[in-house]
Every structure is written in structure tokens, then in C-alpha cells.
Design an enzyme around this catalytic site. Structure first.
Site, PDB file in Angstrom:
ATOM      1  N   LYS A 179      76.587 -13.387  15.689  1.00  0.00           N
ATOM      2  CA  LYS A 179      76.001 -13.461  17.035  1.00  0.00           C
ATOM      3  C   LYS A 179      74.609 -14.073  16.883  1.00  0.00           C
ATOM      4  CE  LYS A 179      73.589 -11.801  19.914  1.00  0.00           C
ATOM      5  NZ  LYS A 179      72.443 -12.585  20.477  1.00  0.00           N
ATOM      6  N   GLU A 255      66.805  -6.032   8.576  1.00  0.00           N
ATOM      7  CA  GLU A 255      65.599  -6.727   8.117  1.00  0.00           C
ATOM      8  C   GLU A 255      64.727  -6.873   9.350  1.00  0.00           C
ATOM      9  OE1 GLU A 255      62.896  -8.894   7.605  1.00  0.00           O
ATOM     10  OE2 GLU A 255      64.207 -10.647   7.387  1.00  0.00           O
ATOM     11  N   CYS A 289      58.607 -12.923   9.963  1.00  0.00           N
ATOM     12  CA  CYS A 289      58.347 -11.515   9.634  1.00  0.00           C
ATOM     13  C   CYS A 289      57.412 -11.414   8.435  1.00  0.00           C
ATOM     14  CB  CYS A 289      59.659 -10.800   9.376  1.00  0.00           C
ATOM     15  SG  CYS A 289      60.711 -11.648   8.206  1.00  0.00           S
ATOM     16  N   GLU A 386      52.915  -6.050  15.417  1.00  0.00           N
ATOM     17  CA  GLU A 386      53.356  -7.384  15.006  1.00  0.00           C
ATOM     18  C   GLU A 386      53.181  -8.335  16.198  1.00  0.00           C
ATOM     19  OE1 GLU A 386      57.648  -8.089  14.241  1.00  0.00           O
ATOM     20  OE2 GLU A 386      56.974  -9.073  12.404  1.00  0.00           O
TER      21      GLU A 386
END
Ligand code: NAI
Ligand code: MG
Length: 486
Positions: A179, A255, A289, A386
Site C-alpha cells: 500500500k 520504522e 526520519c 519531529e
């Protein structure tokens, strides 16, 4: 010139099909926000079809399951050859759909090829043990593919994430339903076409674009999916881990994000540290990331470092990502651009000092000037959350002990780094900082041969490296009665 968009449908059982609902969604190019294609929008009905194709392809008598392990490796090498053949096109398509710089996209495609080749080599090296078990028995282990895997991808490095997850699952002998992220679905479809061309049997790889709450959630709830591998936000990662236990018990690899500390000691190579820190946080417009998003600079060099860092950021050339001379492209979409600009505002309000950048560029597309904040303290929002944008946050520290505690004072634990010429400092930092990867005198060196993943809320499990296939395998013990005496 814009790259040709060849595939816009769902890829199920090696065929291109419309969504059952007939629905489509728009994808646009971040350079100017124009719509470039309408993509079939997968939902529960399509995920059901894709999972049943993957389940049939996983049957013990299927063409795929009857292949030798080395033949799986050869198919993966063929896929790598095709990626290599189409490198230029794939990079252009990635840059067009995602807004990443063409040079960065080329490196991502090369990395995807490396991942396919590395995992091709692993396919016939998945072996168990013979075990000196107690009693009158002979025991051995088999490592077997876990089954149908749901692979949910993020938008920030689509080709790389597709290659990392898909080629590992295939090396292990699993079948997959992918996906892709709704913001950048085009390259996953182009890669599906290459897998088909390479000769993977029907149902082994299925690609169903769509949204998180529709296609994504249907995959995580499906009783015939044995494992989910996900890269994306912590929020959705936690949701997936909860969902994974609701219907059947899915294996989960996650992750997730990072708020990664990079520490510059007084004895560092200053020029190298300034350049690496800037590239570490501004790469892919901060949308990785691995971004060096908390930059701790020791007090002895702080003023000097700040001046050089500001100069560096001011001179980054912003421009169309398809232009090889551009050094900074757009954010992925309006939502992310607005989110990043919001963080920059909060940074100013909470008392950090903005030294350069932080404004939108032009009146179309999603460009933000690289921003540098100084006088950032640990309690500020921009030092804790973040941002996923081009925002360098510089913090000051005095001692190694102090900075290690501050580096660890976060829920995240993805990567960390230090610049120093003292080996003891580097070793102490590497031992005590809680992160899945430590970089000493470098940043963003991301090789296929080494494990990658996070401590704490940054994730669960490891991708890449020799053990990466374990996440897609079950260990089976076979114990056979065998008298000791002949
Ligand atoms: P997200 O976590 O919502 O999306 C990632 C993928 O998960 C997409 O394919 C999405 O469709 C899917 N998804 C969303 N909700 C789902 C659900 N309920 N069930 C199953 N799948 C679902 O991330 P988003 O909204 O794109 O970005 C938000 C933040 O996440 C970013 O600002 C960034 O901080 C972080 N992020 C981290 C990434 C990483 O590399 N670790 C990549 C992308 C985002
Ligand atoms: Mg989301």
C-alpha cells in the site's frame, strides 16, 4: 519535460485493474502543485482481492512456493537489472511525484538496486540449525516464510522503501500486498511493472494505492495477512501495533520517526561538521526520519559554528527538483508545508532565534527556505517534536556527560551522531546513546549491509543487513525420535 506516467491502476495478480468502487484520487507534483494523474483508489474490496491473490500465490503447491530458493534470488537479480536499466526514468518519476532533487532520486534508485541484489544473494542462504537436543532425538530447525505480508509505505522516499520491504519479503519467500502512500504512488506502480517483467508469478506482488483509513486499515485488519511492515508516523505505528492483535496475531515491523541528536565537540573538524550537519537536516527538504534535527554544539566552538552554519544555509540554491543544479526542492504538499511553517512560528514564539530562512518561496508549489534556529533549549517544541522539514535547531552544551543525557531525553531513538577527533569520546557516546544507528564523523551513510531500525518509539525490528529476512520468517523445530544406540 515531464516523465511519462504509464501506470495509474491497481496491480493485482499481475494485472492492471480499476478499483471495485471505480473511484480515483489525484496525485500532484510538489514543484507547482498541479495534478499530474488520477490513480485508482483501492479500498477494502480491492485489498480483499489482492490478499486472496497473495494467499493463492502462497499455497504450498503454487509456482512461487515450488521455486528453488536460488531461483527466487535470480528473479530478484533480474528485478535489479531492470531497475538499473530504467534508473533515469524511475528517478525522474520519483522527483516529479515527490519533489525530491533529481540527484537524490538517482542515489535512491541506485540504493534500491543494491537492496534487490543484496536480498537476491540472501534468498538461498536462509538456513536452520541442527541441535544437540537432550534425549533419544534428532532436532533441527526450518526457517519458513511467514505468509502474506502487508507492506505500508511512506511518501518521503517511496522507491527506497518499496525496495527495502518488497525485496526482503520476496527473498524470504513471502507474498506481498503493498500500500503506497497516497501523496506519491507513481513509482510503486512503475516498480510493480518491472517485477512483472522480471517474471514473478501472479499474486506474489500486488500493489494497491489508496488512503490510510481505507486500503491501509483494511490490510492491517485482514485475517489472512500474517505480517505488517510499516514505515511512517509514530501515531499510525502505535495504531498498527494495536490493530495487529485484534483479528489474528500479526507480526509487526515498524520504522517510525526520529528527533535525532547530532553532537559537535570542540575538537571536531569544523568545516566537515558544518557541511555534514546541514546536509543531514536539509536533505530531502528535511523529510527523512534520519534528519539531524537536534544539533548540539559544544560551547567552545558554538559562535564560530553558528556563523558558518547560517552562511551555509543562506547559500543553498532553491529550485525545481528536476534541475540538477538545484540543492533544495519543495515539501511534499500543502499540508506538510503548513505544518512545517507552523513549527517555525512556534519556534519564534517560544524564544528561539531564527537566523535565516523559514519563509515560503514563490506563490506556487511548496517551497520553504532552509531555516536555522539558535538559542534552542531542550524544552522547546521544535527541540522535541519531529518537524519533517528544513529546520536546523542549534543547541549549546558544555560537557559530554551532559549532552549524552540530553540526547537520550526523548521518546525517540532512531539515529545519533558525533563529530570529534577523540576516540574515547566517540566510543563513550556510541555506547551510551540510545539509538539504532550511531554515526561517528559522518551522517546519512546508509548501506544495505548494516541493520537499520529504532530504539524506543522509533520502531520495532530491523531492516537491511543479514538478519533482515528474519522479520519475514518463522522458525520451525522438527524433532525426530532417534535411538542413541545403533
Ligand atoms: P502516516 O503515518 O499517516 O502515513 C504513512 C503511511 O501509512 C501511508 O501509506 C498512509 O496511507 C498509511 N496510513 C495512514 N493511516 C493508516 C491507518 N490507520 N492504517 C494503515 N495505514 C495507514 O504519515 P503522514 O501522515 O504521511 O506523515 C505524518 C508525519 O509522520 C510526518 O510529519 C513525519 O513526522 C512522520 N513520517 C515519518 C516517516 C518515516 O520515514 N519514518 C515517513 C512519513 C512520515
Ligand atoms: Mg497521517
Amino acid at each position: 519535460m515531464a516523465p511519462a506516467i504509464k501506470y495509474t491502476k491497481l496491480f493485482i495478480n499481475n494485472e492492471w485493474v480499476d478499483a471495485r468502487s471505480g473511484k480515483t484520487f489525484e496525485t500532484c507534483t510538489p514543484h507547482d502543485g498541479t495534478v499530474t494523474a488520477r490513480i485508482a483508489e483501492g479500498d477494502k474490496a480491492d485489498i480483499d482481492l489482492a490478499v486472496s491473490a497473495a494467499k493463492a500465490a502462497f499455497h504450498r503447491n503454487s509456482e512461487w512456493r515450488l521455486l528453488d530458493a536460488s531461483a527466487r534470488g535470480r528473479l530478484l537479480n533480474k528485478f535489479a537489472d531492470l531497475i538499473q536499466r530504467d534508473t533515469q526514468y524511475l528517478a525522474e518519476l520519483e522527483s516529479y511525484d515527490n519533489g525530491m532533487l533529481i540527484g537524490f532520486a538517482m542515489r535512491n534508485v541506485a540504493m534500491a538496486e543494491n537492496l534487490a541484489r543484496y536480498n537476491a544473494g540472501l534468498a538461498d542462504k536462509i538456513q536452520g540449525d541442527t541441535i544437540p537436543a537432550d534425549g533419544e532425538v534428532f532436532s533441527y530447525t526450518l526457517k519458513q516464510p511467514v505468509g502474506v505480508c502487508g507492506l505500508i509505505l511512506p511518501w518521503n522516499v517511496p522507491i527506497l522503501m518499496f525496495a527495502a520491504k518488497v525485496t526482503t519479503a520476496l527473498a524470504a519467500g513471502c507474498t506481498v500486498v503493498v500500500k503506497p502512500a497516497e501523496q506519491s504512488p507513481l513509482t510503486a506502480l512503475a516498480l510493480a511493472a518491472l517485477l512483472n517483467e522480471a517474471g514473478f508469478p501472479p499474486g506474489v506482488v500486488n500493489v494497491v494505492p489508496g488512503f490510510g483509513p481505507g486500503a491501509g486499515s483494511s490490510l492491517t485488519h485482514h485475517p489472512d495477512v500474517a505480517k505488517i511492515s510499516f514505515t511512517g508516523s509514530v501515531e499510525v505505528g502505535k495504531l498498527i501495533q494495536r490493530t495487529a492483535g485484534e483479528v489474528n496475531l500479526k507480526r509487526v515491523s515498524l520504522e517510525l520517526g526520529g528527533k535525532n541528536p547530532l553532537v559537535i565537540m570542540n575538537d571536531a573538524d569544523l568545516e566537515l561538521a558544518v557541511r555534514t550537519a546541514a546536509n543531514g537536516v536539509f536533505a530531502n527538504q528535511g523529510q527523512i526520519c534520519l534528519a539531524a534535527s537536534r544539533l548540539y554544539v559544544q560551547s567552545g566552538i558554538y559562535d564560530q559554528f553558528v556563523q558558518k552554519a547560517v552562511d551555509f544555509a543562506k547559500n543553498i540554491k532553491i529550485g525545481n527538483p528536476s534541475d540538477p543544479t538545484s540543492r533544495h526542492g519543495p515539501q511534499i504538499d500543502l499540508e506538510m508545508m503548513t505544518k512545517v511553517l507552523g513549527y517555525i512560528e512556534i519556534g519564534k514564539q517560544e524564544g528561539a532565534k531564527l537566523m535565516t530562512g523559514g519563509d515560503c518561496v514563490g506563490d506556487k508549489g511548496f517551497y520553504i527556505q532552509p531555516a536555522v534556529f539558535i538559542n534552542v533549549t531542550d524544552d522547546m517544541t521544535i527541540a522535541k517534536e519531529e518537524i519533517f522539514g528544513p529546520v536546523q535547531c542549534i543547541l549549546k552544551f558544555d560537557t559530554l556527560e551532559d549532552v549524552i543525557d540530553r540526547a537520550n531525553n526523548t521518546n525517540y531513538g532512531l539515529v545519533a551522531g558525533i563529530f570529534t577527533s577523540n576516540i574515547n569520546t566517540a566510543l563513550q557516546f556510541s555506547k551510551h546513546v540510545q539509538a539504532g544507528t550511531i554515526w561517528v564523523n559522518n551522517w546519512l551513510v546508509y548501506n544495505v549491509q548494516v541493520p537499520f531500525g529504532g530504539f524506543k518509539d522509533s520502531g520495532l525490528g530491523r531492516e537491511k543487513g543479514m538478519d533482515c529476512v528474519n522479520a519475514y520468517l518463522e522458525v520451525k523445530t522438527v524433532t525426530v525420535a532417534q535411538p542413541k544406540k545403533l
